[in-house]
Design an enzyme around this catalytic site. Structure first.
Site, PDB file in Angstrom:
ATOM      1  N   ASP A  58      -3.030   5.994  12.515  1.00  0.00           N
ATOM      2  CA  ASP A  58      -1.942   5.072  12.165  1.00  0.00           C
ATOM      3  C   ASP A  58      -0.902   5.111  13.274  1.00  0.00           C
ATOM      4  OD1 ASP A  58      -0.532   3.265  10.352  1.00  0.00           O
ATOM      5  OD2 ASP A  58       0.931   4.870  10.166  1.00  0.00           O
ATOM      6  N   GLU A  90      10.977   5.197   6.654  1.00  0.00           N
ATOM      7  CA  GLU A  90      11.015   6.280   7.649  1.00  0.00           C
ATOM      8  C   GLU A  90      12.352   7.021   7.609  1.00  0.00           C
ATOM      9  OE1 GLU A  90       9.194   6.111  11.289  1.00  0.00           O
ATOM     10  OE2 GLU A  90       7.366   5.447  10.275  1.00  0.00           O
TER      11      GLU A  90
END
Ligand code: DGL
Length: 272
Positions: A8, A157
């Site tokens: 990823d 995030e």
């Protein structure tokens, strides 16, 4: 014997790895997050292709990996086909790279009763039209609307999921996509990060609209793939190990990544 590689752009693929591990716990997995260069979502086709190619080569050249799952939607949309068609036949003819778009589009139409679905993803994924194109093949009558939600990755995030600010941007894109058609009854989270926003997203979708996360779909599809390809399955080692690598700071990855994976992880840093 080889391990399964999962790639990823950063942390998000850990939500996919989690689903793979739940469904297929015996295999050995190596995860690589290209955190030093993430997010990929706003990057050009050429850049995403170059980065993904380097990551795939790392698995094949430096690790005991014969099969890589590109868990990133943006990389699957922008790089996968070219890697399968131009890199594998020349450099790695015996190795396999699979993405997340094909397995998702094979099943998505089954979830919708109205025949109208919405796709939520990064700019790169939405701009590529990959979901629309693939869904057309499997469900030609399915109407598909798309919405890019570029800020959502940052909300996840930066761990500001449960804030008013996050709710604002979540509602903004949910009302946008639902405004395209009142018949949308299925919304696909076509980005590895979005499953972490699921509870917040649910606050803004009406009853009757189903939210689909990809992890379980990818896991089911890999299980089926390995069942159909016994020549690949028989070469996979099965001691239940998990290794984690990142291209950036390992201390951040350990704490943030553990949130995505749902359990403590210990990462090593590498350079691509
Ligand atoms: N992993 C990406 C995806 O699934 C999201 C993060 C990024 O933009 O790199 O599209």
């Amino acid at each position: 014997m080889s391990k399964i590689g999962v790639f990823d752009s950063g942390y998000g693929g850990l939500t996919v790895l989690k689903a793979l591990v739940n469904e297929l716990p015996n295999y050995d997995y190596i995860y690589l997050g290209d955190n030093a260069r993430s997010p990929y979502g706003g990057r050009s086709f050429e850049t995403v292709f170059e980065y993904t190619k380097q990551a795939v080569s790392w698995f094949f050249d430096k690790q005991d990996v014969e099969l890589v799952i590109v868990a990133c939607n943006t990389a699957s949309a922008r790089a996968l086909r070219q890697i399968q068609q131009t890199i594998l036949p020349i450099h790695y003819p015996d190795k396999k790279v699979l993405g997340v778009i094909r397995p998702t589009t094979e099943t998505l139409g089954n979830f919708s009763k109205t025949g109208v679905a919405g796709i939520l993803g990064t700019h790169g994924t939405i701009k590529s039209d990959s979901y629309k194109i693939e869904l057309q093949k499997f469900y030609p009558n399915l109407k598909v609307y798309q919405e890019a939600c570029p800020l959502w990755v940052n909300l996840v995030e930066n761990d500001v999921i449960d804030t008013q600010g996050a709710d604002f941007f979540i509602e903004f894109h949910i009302s946008a996509i639902l405004s395209y058609s009142k018949d949308i009854d299925t919304l696909l989270l076509a980005c590895t990060h979005y499953p972490l926003l699921e509870d917040s997203i649910k606050k803004f979708i009406p009853e009757g609209v189903r939210l689909i996360s990809q992890g379980p779909i990818i896991a089911e599809s890999l299980k089926d793939y390995l069942f159909r390809h016994s020549e690949i399955e028989s070469g996979l080692s099965k001691s239940g190990s998990r290794e984690f690598y990142t291209t950036d700071y390992y201390s951040d990855f350990n704490s943030i990544g553990s949130r995505f994976f749902g359990e403590e992880i210990k990462v090593k840093r590498i350079t691509l």
